[in-house]
Design a protein around this motif. Structure first.
Motif, mmCIF file in Angstrom:
data_model
loop_
_atom_site.group_PDB
_atom_site.id
_atom_site.type_symbol
_atom_site.label_atom_id
_atom_site.label_comp_id
_atom_site.label_asym_id
_atom_site.label_seq_id
_atom_site.Cartn_x
_atom_site.Cartn_y
_atom_site.Cartn_z
ATOM 1 N N TYR A 309 0.863 -1.186 0.000
ATOM 2 C CA TYR A 309 0.000 0.000 0.000
ATOM 3 C C TYR A 309 0.890 1.224 0.000
ATOM 4 N N ASN A 310 0.608 2.172 -0.877
ATOM 5 C CA ASN A 310 1.391 3.405 -0.948
ATOM 6 C C ASN A 310 0.556 4.563 -0.420
ATOM 7 N N SER A 311 1.027 5.210 0.631
ATOM 8 C CA SER A 311 0.274 6.316 1.223
ATOM 9 C C SER A 311 0.410 7.578 0.371
ATOM 10 N N PRO A 312 -0.661 8.365 0.235
ATOM 11 C CA PRO A 312 -0.606 9.612 -0.534
ATOM 12 C C PRO A 312 0.405 10.600 0.042
ATOM 13 N N TYR A 313 0.954 11.430 -0.828
ATOM 14 C CA TYR A 313 1.995 12.397 -0.448
ATOM 15 C C TYR A 313 1.510 13.419 0.580
ATOM 16 N N ASP A 314 0.201 13.667 0.643
ATOM 17 C CA ASP A 314 -0.340 14.708 1.520
ATOM 18 C C ASP A 314 -1.122 14.139 2.699
ATOM 19 N N THR A 315 -0.898 12.883 2.991
ATOM 20 C CA THR A 315 -1.739 12.193 3.970
ATOM 21 C C THR A 315 -1.601 12.738 5.393
ATOM 22 N N ILE A 316 -0.469 13.394 5.704
ATOM 23 C CA ILE A 316 -0.274 13.852 7.086
ATOM 24 C C ILE A 316 -1.055 15.123 7.406
ATOM 25 N N TYR A 317 -1.499 15.863 6.368
ATOM 26 C CA TYR A 317 -2.193 17.121 6.663
ATOM 27 C C TYR A 317 -3.495 17.309 5.882
ATOM 28 N N HIS A 318 -3.740 16.464 4.865
ATOM 29 C CA HIS A 318 -4.957 16.564 4.070
ATOM 30 C C HIS A 318 -5.897 15.410 4.376
ATOM 31 N N LYS A 319 -7.171 15.675 4.346
ATOM 32 C CA LYS A 319 -8.138 14.591 4.409
ATOM 33 C C LYS A 319 -8.034 13.750 3.146
ATOM 34 N N ASN A 320 -8.510 12.530 3.246
ATOM 35 C CA ASN A 320 -8.476 11.625 2.098
ATOM 36 C C ASN A 320 -9.102 12.288 0.882
ATOM 37 N N PHE A 323 -7.408 12.791 -5.665
ATOM 38 C CA PHE A 323 -6.155 13.072 -6.358
ATOM 39 C C PHE A 323 -4.975 12.379 -5.674
ATOM 40 N N GLY A 324 -4.877 12.547 -4.349
ATOM 41 C CA GLY A 324 -3.790 11.917 -3.611
ATOM 42 C C GLY A 324 -3.806 10.409 -3.746
ATOM 43 N N ASP A 325 -5.015 9.812 -3.633
ATOM 44 C CA ASP A 325 -5.145 8.357 -3.763
ATOM 45 C C ASP A 325 -4.737 7.886 -5.161
ATOM 46 N N ARG A 326 -5.157 8.634 -6.177
ATOM 47 C CA ARG A 326 -4.859 8.233 -7.568
ATOM 48 C C ARG A 326 -3.361 8.281 -7.858
ATOM 49 N N ILE A 327 -2.683 9.341 -7.406
ATOM 50 C CA ILE A 327 -1.246 9.450 -7.635
ATOM 51 C C ILE A 327 -0.492 8.345 -6.905
ATOM 52 N N ALA A 328 -0.887 8.076 -5.666
ATOM 53 C CA ALA A 328 -0.237 7.015 -4.885
ATOM 54 C C ALA A 328 -0.415 5.659 -5.557
ATOM 55 N N ARG A 329 -1.617 5.398 -6.039
ATOM 56 C CA ARG A 329 -1.883 4.133 -6.734
ATOM 57 C C ARG A 329 -1.094 4.053 -8.039
#
Length: 465
Positions: A309-320, A323-329
């Motif tokens: 599983y790859n965590s999104p780049y903004d996961t520490i400060y942004h809600k799910n 865009f973040g999920d798609r880039i991580a995937r």
């Protein structure tokens, strides 16, 4: 007869290489100039040969690895929709985080092919009723459902059991005794140790000791003897930034668990789910997190994880967010379909450097594991605060290197963008949350390296505004 491609060249020994290097150093000290001593207690040499490894560590690594999507379930219907969409976009397995047992299992898993799609269910609760409902739903269905029950992990992370020692173990026994309809029902959440600052030998030793508590519990229980032949634990691993070290760490974990399980007469295979560490993720220049998670995910793949599983780049400060999920995937999809990291199993086997690291990590971890067992076992040492103390000592050393600029996080303590502003971007609190409550023991706390410096920058931003 086959002829060696290099038969016309004389073989050069490691001793001869070292002599040549020492000659070129012109009197400078070899150990001082070319040996790097890591925080993990490993002395890294400038070159490695077959003499460093002996026999390669042969591991039964998975032939294929799965791209995973993690979904926090607030609504069964919404989570199901997100899951089906993720599968259409390239995800191959699903990881559901369940905050409450008041969810519809049927609704959550509707339309998902459980036979071909690994599904991980991580409940934040311990419920016999939920387990029985899930078991009833899966009865007679061929599936790859992994229930992540970890009562020891809950104790280590929060300082408390779900209920109490007796009740937690009773429910655990019920789950284990009726686990035939699941691929696995026990997880060992070792990511906690990495995210809290433990070095690699400690991570491996604590993972092994953590697993040993479950193996010993099953082995000592006459009611659970029948589950031995199919027992499969899940190891949830956090992959850190040291690329080759992390490949070796996952290999060493698989090797160590195989050796431990063999001693008990359990199946020697373990199921490894890997995700990037939180420890080196940064708030400022957050796009750099994309690069960090790429190398960490590659380490997990080459180390032999079953699922990544790859965590999104903004996961520490942004809600799910989509865009973040798609880039991580897509990072994982590129590794699989464009970099062809799914074409070879156990690609690291036989490489001198990684084989040497694997053995050294395993040996050092085994020493720590034996000390833990001689001291009464993992639970006893956890209750005494010994595990917590060791992790804090290791984390302090790493933090000091970061604070002094020896350990670099690009964009945070080197090559900073001083114009970067984050105050208005925060949707989530990105720092260690403290909640005063009564606990049975001191919890192991996750903390990012850059938290203190980020808080100072945020305060400066507020003052300037």
């Amino acid at each position: 007869m086959k002829e060696s491609l290099f038969q016309e060249f004389e073989e050069v020994s490691a001793k001869q290489w070292k002599q040549k290097i020492q000659f070129d150093l012109k009197g400078a000290d070899y150990n001082e100039k070319l040996i790097y001593n890591s925080l993990d207690g490993i002395a890294i040499k400038p070159f490695y040969t077959a003499e460093d490894i002996g026999e390669p560590v042969h591991l039964e690594s998975p032939i294929h690895w799965n791209i995973c999507e993690k979904i926090y379930v607030i609504s069964s219907e919404v989570a199901n929709e997100k899951a089906l969409n993720a599968l259409k976009k390239g995800a191959e397995s699903l990881w559901f985080e369940l905050p409450t047992e008041e969810i519809s299992i049927e609704e959550l898993l509707e339309g998902i092919d459980l036979k071909s799609t690994p599904v991980y269910l991580k409940p934040e609760f311990l419920s016999e009723d939920f387990f029985n409902r899930l078991r009833k739903f899966l009865k007679g269905k061929k599936n790859q459902v992994y229930l992540q029950t970890d009562i020891i992990g809950k104790l280590a992370r929060s300082g408390n059991w779900f209920f109490n020692l007796k009740e937690d173990h009773r429910i655990l026994g019920e789950i284990l005794s009726k686990s035939e309809d699941f691929s696995s029902v026990i997880s060992i959440n070792t990511d906690l140790y990495q995210n809290a600052g433990a070095n690699i030998p400690q991570q491996l030793a604590y993972s092994l000791a953590h697993a040993n508590e479950y193996l010993n519990h099953i082995d000592q229980s006459s009611a659970l003897k029948n589950i031995k032949p199919q027992f499969l634990p899940q190891f949830v691993v956090a992959s850190g930034p040291n690329y080759f070290f992390e490949i070796a760490k996952i290999r060493a974990l698989r090797w160590l668990y195989s050796s431990l399980a063999k001693e008990y007469g359990f199946p020697e295979d373990g199921h490894i789910i890997a995700q990037p560490t939180k420890r080196n993720k940064t708030l400022y220049d957050y796009n750099v997190n994309l690069l960090r998670t790429t190398t960490e995910s590659m380490s997990a793949v080459l180390g032999g994880a079953n699922t990544v599983y790859n965590s999104p780049y903004d996961t520490i400060y942004h809600k799910n967010n989509d865009f973040g999920d798609r880039i991580a995937r897509n990072q994982l999809l590129i590794m699989k379909h464009e970099a062809y990291l799914d074409k070879v199993s156990n690609a690291a086997e036989g490489t001198y450097y990684i084989e040497s690291l694997t053995r050294q990590f395993a040996d050092k971890a085994l020493e720590i594991f034996k000390e833990i067992e001689m001291g009464g076992g993992f639970l006893k040492q956890l209750k005494a605060g010994i595990i917590q103390k060791k992790i804090k000592e290791s984390a302090k050393k790493e933090q000091q290197r970061f604070d002094e600029g020896e350990l670099i996080l690009i964009g945070t303590n080197k090559f900073e963008n001083l114009q970067d502003r984050m105050k208005e971007e925060l949707e989530l609190f990105p720092f260690l949350k403290k909640n005063k409550r009564k606990t049975l023991l001191e919890p192991i706390l996750e903390r990012r390296l850059s938290e203190k410096s980020e808080q100072e920058r945020l305060e400066k931003e507020s003052a300037e505004n």
